[in-house]
Design an enzyme around this catalytic site. Structure first.
Site, mmCIF file in Angstrom:
data_model
loop_
_atom_site.group_PDB
_atom_site.id
_atom_site.type_symbol
_atom_site.label_atom_id
_atom_site.label_comp_id
_atom_site.label_asym_id
_atom_site.label_seq_id
_atom_site.Cartn_x
_atom_site.Cartn_y
_atom_site.Cartn_z
ATOM 1 N N GLU A 41 43.730 -20.001 -12.579
ATOM 2 C CA GLU A 41 43.904 -18.562 -12.002
ATOM 3 C C GLU A 41 42.646 -17.963 -12.047
ATOM 4 O OE1 GLU A 41 46.487 -14.497 -13.315
ATOM 5 O OE2 GLU A 41 45.944 -15.920 -14.915
ATOM 6 N N LYS A 106 50.694 -11.352 -8.109
ATOM 7 C CA LYS A 106 51.097 -11.348 -9.371
ATOM 8 C C LYS A 106 52.160 -10.398 -9.718
ATOM 9 C CE LYS A 106 49.286 -12.411 -14.136
ATOM 10 N NZ LYS A 106 48.201 -12.742 -14.866
ATOM 11 N N CYS A 140 50.358 -17.595 -14.701
ATOM 12 C CA CYS A 140 50.005 -17.379 -15.992
ATOM 13 C C CYS A 140 50.962 -16.736 -16.863
ATOM 14 C CB CYS A 140 48.455 -16.867 -16.169
ATOM 15 S SG CYS A 140 47.792 -16.961 -17.730
#
Length: 260
Positions: A41, A106, A140
């Site tokens: 990431e 995200k 994540c």
């Protein structure tokens, strides 16, 4: 399909060093085998919040640079800041030899470290096909949200990639949740972490991992820098879902919605 995680060190805010390091290793591991290569990431910048907007102006150039290095059998999963006026998106780009073929913003931002202050959240999911494999993109912190993985799997994902910067002090959470997401959705989950996040204070990370639809580790997670490689077989997803039809049973029992 080969799945490779580039578990390499990152330097906070040093785009040149990160770019040189990661793209050099990327070029070394490309061959003619069908491959999906995952980078951690925000691999090029780290979470250098105050400079992400400026860095985001180079994202298109970096995606083009990656694309030019690839052959038609290779896909790269690259997380970079996407320009959005006063804030940015934390965006995953799926880059092939023909350019960006899919992207994902995200949804769930890590509020304990103020990600939401500097970054806008996305809405929705992304699933696409590459060389016969249906790929989903998540990030994540989102492994703590099983609903998002279920929606992605329900949209057809056979492999879900999870780039991350995840501290080694929480590696038990990381490995447990990745495995759980694989078992409950009966698909491959591949999490790529940085080895070390160098910044104001260095943070050891590591333990990139890939689990198959049965929840078995495809390779042994480790803290050291390196390229970790596994194989994803779409036929195994269908086999496990037929053997224990929990995923298919759930499709007829629940309606999962995301409200804005």
């Amino acid at each position: 399909m080969r799945v490779l995680s580039l578990q390499l060190p990152m330097i906070l805010g040093d785009m040149k060093s990160n770019r040189d390091k990661f793209l050099s290793v990327l070029s070394e591991v490309i061959d003619e085998q069908p491959s999906i290569i995952i980078l951690p990431e925000m691999w090029a910048t780290g979470f250098d919040y105050e400079n992400l907007n400026r860095f985001s102006r180079q994202t298109e150039e970096i995606c083009n640079d990656i694309s030019e290095r690839l052959n038609e059998n290779t896909l790269v999963i690259s997380t970079l800041p996407e320009w959005n006026y006063n804030k940015v998106y934390n965006t995953v780009y799926a880059v092939s030899s023909s350019g960006v073929i899919a992207s994902y913003r995200k949804n769930f931002l890590f509020t304990p470290l103020n990600e939401h202050v500097y970054i806008d959240n996305g809405k929705g999911i992304t699933v696409f096909e590459f060389m016969g494999v249906r790929v989903g993109l998540l990030l994540c912190y989102e492994i703590r949200f099983p609903e998002l993985f279920r929606m992605t799997a329900r949209a057809g994902a056979e492999l879900i990639t999870v780039p991350a910067v995840w501290g080694a002090m929480k590696k038990d959470h990381w490995l447990t949740l990745l495995r759980a997401r694989a078992i409950e959705n009966q698909c491959y989950i591949a999490g790529c972490n940085t080895s070390v996040m160098h910044g104001r204070k260095d943070m050891p990370c590591g333990y990139s991992a890939m689990f198959d639809p049965w929840g078995e580790a495809v390779y042994e997670p480790a803290p050291e820098e390196g390229v970790y490689t596994g194989i994803a077989e779409p036929a195994k997803v269908a086999e496990i879902r037929e053997k224990i039809p929990s995923f298919n049973d759930a499709l007829n029992a629940f309606v999962i919605e995301r409200k804005n």
